[in-house]
Design an enzyme around this catalytic site. Structure first.
Site, short mmCIF file in Angstrom:
data_model
loop_
_atom_site.label_atom_id
_atom_site.label_comp_id
_atom_site.label_asym_id
_atom_site.label_seq_id
_atom_site.Cartn_x
_atom_site.Cartn_y
_atom_site.Cartn_z
CG ASN A 136 -0.20 -0.01 2.54
OD1 ASN A 136 1.03 0.10 2.57
ND2 ASN A 136 -0.91 -0.14 3.63
CG HIS A 138 3.58 0.34 4.84
ND1 HIS A 138 2.71 -0.59 5.37
CD2 HIS A 138 4.75 -0.35 4.68
CE1 HIS A 138 3.31 -1.75 5.51
NE2 HIS A 138 4.55 -1.64 5.09
C1 F6R Z 1 9.79 -2.84 8.25
C2 F6R Z 1 9.05 -1.79 7.60
C3 F6R Z 1 8.04 -2.04 6.52
C4 F6R Z 1 8.52 -3.04 5.47
C5 F6R Z 1 7.43 -3.29 4.42
C6 F6R Z 1 7.86 -4.31 3.40
O1 F6R Z 1 10.66 -2.32 9.21
O2 F6R Z 1 9.27 -0.69 7.96
O3 F6R Z 1 7.72 -0.82 5.90
O4 F6R Z 1 9.68 -2.56 4.86
O5 F6R Z 1 6.26 -3.69 5.05
O6 F6R Z 1 8.00 -5.53 4.01
P1 F6R Z 1 8.59 -6.80 3.21
O7 F6R Z 1 10.02 -6.49 2.95
O8 F6R Z 1 8.43 -7.94 4.16
O9 F6R Z 1 7.78 -6.92 1.98
#
Ligand code: F6R
Length: 264
Positions: A136, A138
């Site tokens: 999304n 973030h």
């Molecule tokens: C983790 C964080 C999140 C992740 C995101 C992607 O510290 O801040 O923003 O970077 O949710 O997560 P993955 O890499 O598991 O797809």
């Protein structure tokens, strides 16, 4: 923003690791901003290898993680402190007292947020901040609607993020709905930002980050405001970029230029 499009997740990790290695070589006392999740694991493995082979030392470095689940103590196996210890810190020569993760079990979370900001400032700010990205858009746990100048604070997770992260929790295990996260304003103060994304599930978020409007609807679009943000993606995550070929061309030219400078 610099957009780097590489063939696959392994190339993305190696490229990201190289940026970290250069940073630490240039400034052993670097303040590093770190992320959890699946994406950075391969990059961390490169850093572990470089440290264990004697190529790189983290003895003088300090780190700040982006976020933590509110309600989980650092010893909890699903906490981000635990993740960082097991994925990186336990395997390198860093001084653990110089590794900071927001305090998920703080008595007063609001004070913990203010303290975290003060700690970052006291270290002179973050030199290099690593980011992943949610489907999304973030960054950290700055979910859509996050203020683009927000600071470290308590933030509710969206149902989409809770569902995405459910894979890390056992059936029936308590999964927090709240987090402490660095704000977007906090992240933007890092001197350099490196965002990694791989896989088709991130393509829409990457397109909105790079080519969409600056908008709280896609928190990562705030990186458009940063002077030194590098977005490193694989072909799958780059699939829907309208100007993909242009980014690839620019990147190739950049590499040639940078090679010239490094000879000086
Ligand atoms: C983790 C964080 C999140 C992740 C995101 C992607 O510290 O801040 O923003 O970077 O949710 O997560 P993955 O890499 O598991 O797809």
């Amino acid at each position: 923003m610099q957009i780097v499009i590489l063939n696959n997740p392994a190339d993305v990790a190696a490229y990201g690791a190289e940026i970290f290695k250069q940073q630490i070589r240039r400034k052993p006392k670097s303040v590093l901003g770190l992320a959890t999740g699946s994406t950075p694991v391969a990059l961390y493995n490169h850093l572990i290898d470089a440290n264990q082979s004697g190529e790189l030392s983290f003895k003088a470095a300090a780190t700040f993680n982006l976020d933590e689940y509110l309600g989980l103590a650092g010893a909890h196996p699903q906490s981000y402190r635990y993740f960082m210890d097991t994925a990186l810190f336990n395997h390198i020569d860093i001084d653990k007292s110089q590794t900071a993760v927001p305090q998920g079990n703080a008595q007063n979370p609001l004070q913990a947020c203010r303290d975290y900001e003060a700690q970052i400032k006291a270290k002179g700010g973050i030199d290099l901040q690593l980011l992943g990205i949610g489907r999304n858009g973030h960054i950290g746990f700055n979910e859509p609607s996050s203020g683009l100048q927000s600071r470290t604070r308590v933030k509710a997770l969206t149902p989409a993020t809770i569902a995405d992260n459910a894979r890390f929790f056992a059936d029936g295990e308590y999964q927090p709905r709240l987090s402490i996260t660095m704000g977007i304003g906090t992240i933007l103060e890092a001197k350099k930002i490196l965002l990694l994304a791989t896989g088709a599930s991130k393509a829409e978020a990457i397109q909105a980050t790079v080519e969409g409007p600056l908008s709280a609807a896609c928190p990562a679009s705030a990186l458009q405001m940063h002077q030194d943000a590098v977005i490193v993606v694989d072909e799958a995550a780059a699939a829907t970029l309208a100007n993909k070929e242009f980014y690839k061309h620019v990147e190739a030219e950049n590499q040639k230029l940078l090679a010239q400078f490094s000879l000086e």
